[in-house]
Write a protein that holds these residues in place. Structure first.
Motif, PDB file in Angstrom:
ATOM      1  N   ARG A  48       5.736  -3.357   7.126  1.00 13.48           N
ATOM      2  CA  ARG A  48       4.614  -2.435   6.966  1.00 13.48           C
ATOM      3  C   ARG A  48       4.502  -1.985   5.516  1.00 13.48           C
ATOM      4  O   ARG A  48       3.402  -1.864   4.973  1.00 13.48           O
ATOM      5  CB  ARG A  48       4.789  -1.223   7.876  1.00 13.48           C
ATOM      6  CG  ARG A  48       4.678  -1.539   9.351  1.00 13.48           C
ATOM      7  CD  ARG A  48       4.646  -0.286  10.181  1.00 13.48           C
ATOM      8  NE  ARG A  48       4.613  -0.596  11.609  1.00 13.48           N
ATOM      9  CZ  ARG A  48       4.249   0.260  12.544  1.00 13.48           C
ATOM     10  NH1 ARG A  48       3.896   1.476  12.212  1.00 13.48           N
ATOM     11  NH2 ARG A  48       4.241  -0.096  13.820  1.00 13.48           N
ATOM     12  N   GLN A  49       5.644  -1.729   4.897  1.00  9.31           N
ATOM     13  CA  GLN A  49       5.624  -1.334   3.493  1.00  9.31           C
ATOM     14  C   GLN A  49       5.079  -2.471   2.628  1.00  9.31           C
ATOM     15  O   GLN A  49       4.255  -2.239   1.731  1.00  9.31           O
ATOM     16  CB  GLN A  49       7.026  -0.957   3.011  1.00  9.31           C
ATOM     17  CG  GLN A  49       7.062  -0.662   1.510  1.00  9.31           C
ATOM     18  CD  GLN A  49       8.408  -0.168   1.044  1.00  9.31           C
ATOM     19  OE1 GLN A  49       8.540   0.987   0.685  1.00  9.31           O
ATOM     20  NE2 GLN A  49       9.409  -1.035   1.034  1.00  9.31           N
ATOM     21  N   ASP A  50       5.523  -3.695   2.886  1.00  9.95           N
ATOM     22  CA  ASP A  50       5.058  -4.843   2.105  1.00  9.95           C
ATOM     23  C   ASP A  50       3.541  -4.978   2.192  1.00  9.95           C
ATOM     24  O   ASP A  50       2.861  -5.227   1.186  1.00  9.95           O
ATOM     25  CB  ASP A  50       5.718  -6.133   2.596  1.00  9.95           C
ATOM     26  CG  ASP A  50       7.188  -6.201   2.240  1.00  9.95           C
ATOM     27  OD1 ASP A  50       7.641  -5.399   1.397  1.00  9.95           O
ATOM     28  OD2 ASP A  50       7.895  -7.051   2.825  1.00  9.95           O
ATOM     29  N   GLN A  51       2.995  -4.819   3.391  1.00  4.18           N
ATOM     30  CA  GLN A  51       1.551  -4.933   3.578  1.00  4.18           C
ATOM     31  C   GLN A  51       0.818  -3.805   2.858  1.00  4.18           C
ATOM     32  O   GLN A  51      -0.226  -4.008   2.232  1.00  4.18           O
ATOM     33  CB  GLN A  51       1.199  -4.915   5.069  1.00  4.18           C
ATOM     34  CG  GLN A  51      -0.293  -5.032   5.359  1.00  4.18           C
ATOM     35  CD  GLN A  51      -0.911  -6.282   4.765  1.00  4.18           C
ATOM     36  OE1 GLN A  51      -0.394  -7.377   4.939  1.00  4.18           O
ATOM     37  NE2 GLN A  51      -2.008  -6.127   4.034  1.00  4.18           N
ATOM     38  N   ASP A  88       3.190  -8.662  -5.183  1.00  5.00           N
ATOM     39  CA  ASP A  88       3.126  -7.862  -3.950  1.00  5.00           C
ATOM     40  C   ASP A  88       4.512  -7.327  -3.570  1.00  5.00           C
ATOM     41  O   ASP A  88       4.732  -6.891  -2.455  1.00  5.00           O
ATOM     42  CB  ASP A  88       2.534  -8.683  -2.792  1.00  5.00           C
ATOM     43  CG  ASP A  88       3.350  -9.924  -2.480  1.00  5.00           C
ATOM     44  OD1 ASP A  88       4.444 -10.073  -3.051  1.00  5.00           O
ATOM     45  OD2 ASP A  88       2.889 -10.742  -1.667  1.00  5.00           O
ATOM     46  N   SER A  89       5.452  -7.376  -4.511  1.00  8.45           N
ATOM     47  CA  SER A  89       6.800  -6.884  -4.218  1.00  8.45           C
ATOM     48  C   SER A  89       7.250  -5.906  -5.291  1.00  8.45           C
ATOM     49  O   SER A  89       8.353  -5.982  -5.817  1.00  8.45           O
ATOM     50  CB  SER A  89       7.786  -8.062  -4.134  1.00  8.45           C
ATOM     51  OG  SER A  89       7.794  -8.778  -5.351  1.00  8.45           O
ATOM     52  N   LEU A  90       6.358  -5.002  -5.676  1.00  9.25           N
ATOM     53  CA  LEU A  90       6.633  -4.054  -6.732  1.00  9.25           C
ATOM     54  C   LEU A  90       7.414  -2.849  -6.237  1.00  9.25           C
ATOM     55  O   LEU A  90       7.301  -2.435  -5.084  1.00  9.25           O
ATOM     56  CB  LEU A  90       5.321  -3.566  -7.343  1.00  9.25           C
ATOM     57  CG  LEU A  90       4.442  -4.626  -8.002  1.00  9.25           C
ATOM     58  CD1 LEU A  90       3.140  -3.996  -8.455  1.00  9.25           C
ATOM     59  CD2 LEU A  90       5.148  -5.263  -9.172  1.00  9.25           C
ATOM     60  N   GLN A 150      -1.008   5.199   7.762  1.00 14.38           N
ATOM     61  CA  GLN A 150      -0.591   5.902   8.975  1.00 14.38           C
ATOM     62  C   GLN A 150       0.454   5.102   9.730  1.00 14.38           C
ATOM     63  O   GLN A 150       1.416   5.657  10.267  1.00 14.38           O
ATOM     64  CB  GLN A 150      -1.808   6.181   9.862  1.00 14.38           C
ATOM     65  CG  GLN A 150      -2.749   7.227   9.289  1.00 14.38           C
ATOM     66  CD  GLN A 150      -4.038   7.335  10.080  1.00 14.38           C
ATOM     67  OE1 GLN A 150      -4.236   6.646  11.074  1.00 14.38           O
ATOM     68  NE2 GLN A 150      -4.927   8.193   9.624  1.00 14.38           N
ATOM     69  N   GLY A 151       0.280   3.776   9.778  1.00 14.95           N
ATOM     70  CA  GLY A 151       1.252   2.924  10.455  1.00 14.95           C
ATOM     71  C   GLY A 151       2.611   2.989   9.787  1.00 14.95           C
ATOM     72  O   GLY A 151       3.651   3.009  10.448  1.00 14.95           O
ATOM     73  N   PHE A 152       2.602   3.043   8.449  1.00 14.34           N
ATOM     74  CA  PHE A 152       3.859   3.129   7.706  1.00 14.34           C
ATOM     75  C   PHE A 152       4.577   4.438   7.992  1.00 14.34           C
ATOM     76  O   PHE A 152       5.770   4.457   8.298  1.00 14.34           O
ATOM     77  CB  PHE A 152       3.580   2.998   6.210  1.00 14.34           C
ATOM     78  CG  PHE A 152       4.797   3.222   5.354  1.00 14.34           C
ATOM     79  CD1 PHE A 152       5.778   2.246   5.228  1.00 14.34           C
ATOM     80  CD2 PHE A 152       4.965   4.417   4.668  1.00 14.34           C
ATOM     81  CE1 PHE A 152       6.906   2.458   4.438  1.00 14.34           C
ATOM     82  CE2 PHE A 152       6.079   4.641   3.881  1.00 14.34           C
ATOM     83  CZ  PHE A 152       7.057   3.654   3.769  1.00 14.34           C
ATOM     84  N   THR A 153       3.851   5.560   7.913  1.00 14.54           N
ATOM     85  CA  THR A 153       4.487   6.845   8.143  1.00 14.54           C
ATOM     86  C   THR A 153       4.937   6.998   9.592  1.00 14.54           C
ATOM     87  O   THR A 153       5.995   7.573   9.859  1.00 14.54           O
ATOM     88  CB  THR A 153       3.542   8.006   7.773  1.00 14.54           C
ATOM     89  OG1 THR A 153       2.302   7.856   8.463  1.00 14.54           O
ATOM     90  CG2 THR A 153       3.276   8.022   6.279  1.00 14.54           C
ATOM     91  N   ALA A 169       8.428   2.560  -2.515  1.00 17.65           N
ATOM     92  CA  ALA A 169       7.102   2.029  -2.838  1.00 17.65           C
ATOM     93  C   ALA A 169       6.072   2.481  -1.813  1.00 17.65           C
ATOM     94  O   ALA A 169       4.965   2.910  -2.160  1.00 17.65           O
ATOM     95  CB  ALA A 169       7.143   0.505  -2.912  1.00 17.65           C
ATOM     96  N   GLY A 170       6.437   2.404  -0.534  1.00 16.06           N
ATOM     97  CA  GLY A 170       5.518   2.842   0.514  1.00 16.06           C
ATOM     98  C   GLY A 170       5.224   4.322   0.422  1.00 16.06           C
ATOM     99  O   GLY A 170       4.075   4.753   0.606  1.00 16.06           O
TER     100      GLY A 170
END
Length: 210
Positions: A48-51, A88-90, A150-153, A169-170
């Motif tokens: 989810r964080q990566d996205q 995309d991996s910062l 919202q999905g990440f949190t 990062a997220g």
């Protein structure tokens, strides 16, 4: 049990550097809401964080491209944005540095619009129109990230506090999206007004967001 998890997650978040208590405030509220509603988050929080990061970087890239076109059209100089910003991996630090460069260019464009800049010819008008389109696309992407954020949190409710150190990062993206939307929507409005006053064709995507 949920209260214990909430306390543990909150304590772990507050212990993570370099983000401060204030920066995590909104995020903590979302975590507590998710737990209070009985959401287990589900899914892989890392994925989810990566996205989330990919979406945020993509939006920033559009705004960066917009700034380049607009600056060129207005005859001002834009700062170079690190090419690594397309990754995309910062890390949170990398994304923050990207945002600083983009914000500086956005501010320069905004100031030029207010200070009586002009478009010297049809080529400048065409570049300006391209910039408007990229700016609108970027703003639209930022706005569309709400469900991902919202999905990440929500996913934080099902993880171990030990995992939080890998989620900087997220966390940064979650706290930054609302500010990006507010600031860039304001700039977009000014850019559209300038276009109207200077005979520039305005993309429909730009006006639909205002």
């Amino acid at each position: 049990m949920k209260k214990i998890v909430t306390i543990s997650v909150a304590a772990a978040l507050l212990a993570i550097a370099p983000l401060s208590h204030a920066q995590f405030g909104s995020m903590l509220g979302n975590v507590k809401s998710a737990l209070g509603s009985g959401s287990s988050g589900g899914g892989d929080i890392g994925a989810r964080q990566d996205q989330l990061v990919r979406s945020y970087v993509a939006a920033g890239k559009d705004v960066s491209t917009a700034n380049s076109h607009l600056a060129d059209a207005l005859g001002i100089k834009a700062q170079a944005v690190n090419a690594a910003a397309t990754s995309d991996s910062l890390s949170a630090k990398d994304i923050e540095e990207q945002d600083k460069a983009i914000s500086a260019n956005t501010a320069a464009v905004s100031e030029a619009l207010k200070s009586g800049a002009t478009l010297k010819d049809s080529e400048a008008k065409a570049k300006y129109a391209q910039g408007l389109l990229f700016l609108a696309t970027g703003v639209k992407k930022y706005i569309g990230m709400s469900s991902e954020a919202q999905g990440f949190t929500s996913g934080l409710s099902s993880i171990s506090p030990l995992q939080l150190g890998k989620l900087q990062a997220g966390a940064y993206v979650v706290k930054s999206v609302p500010t990006s939307v507010t600031n860039l929507t304001s700039v977009l409005k000014s850019a559209v007004d300038f276009a109207r006053n200077n005979g520039v064709e305005i993309p429909q995507d730009a006006t639909s967001l205002l």
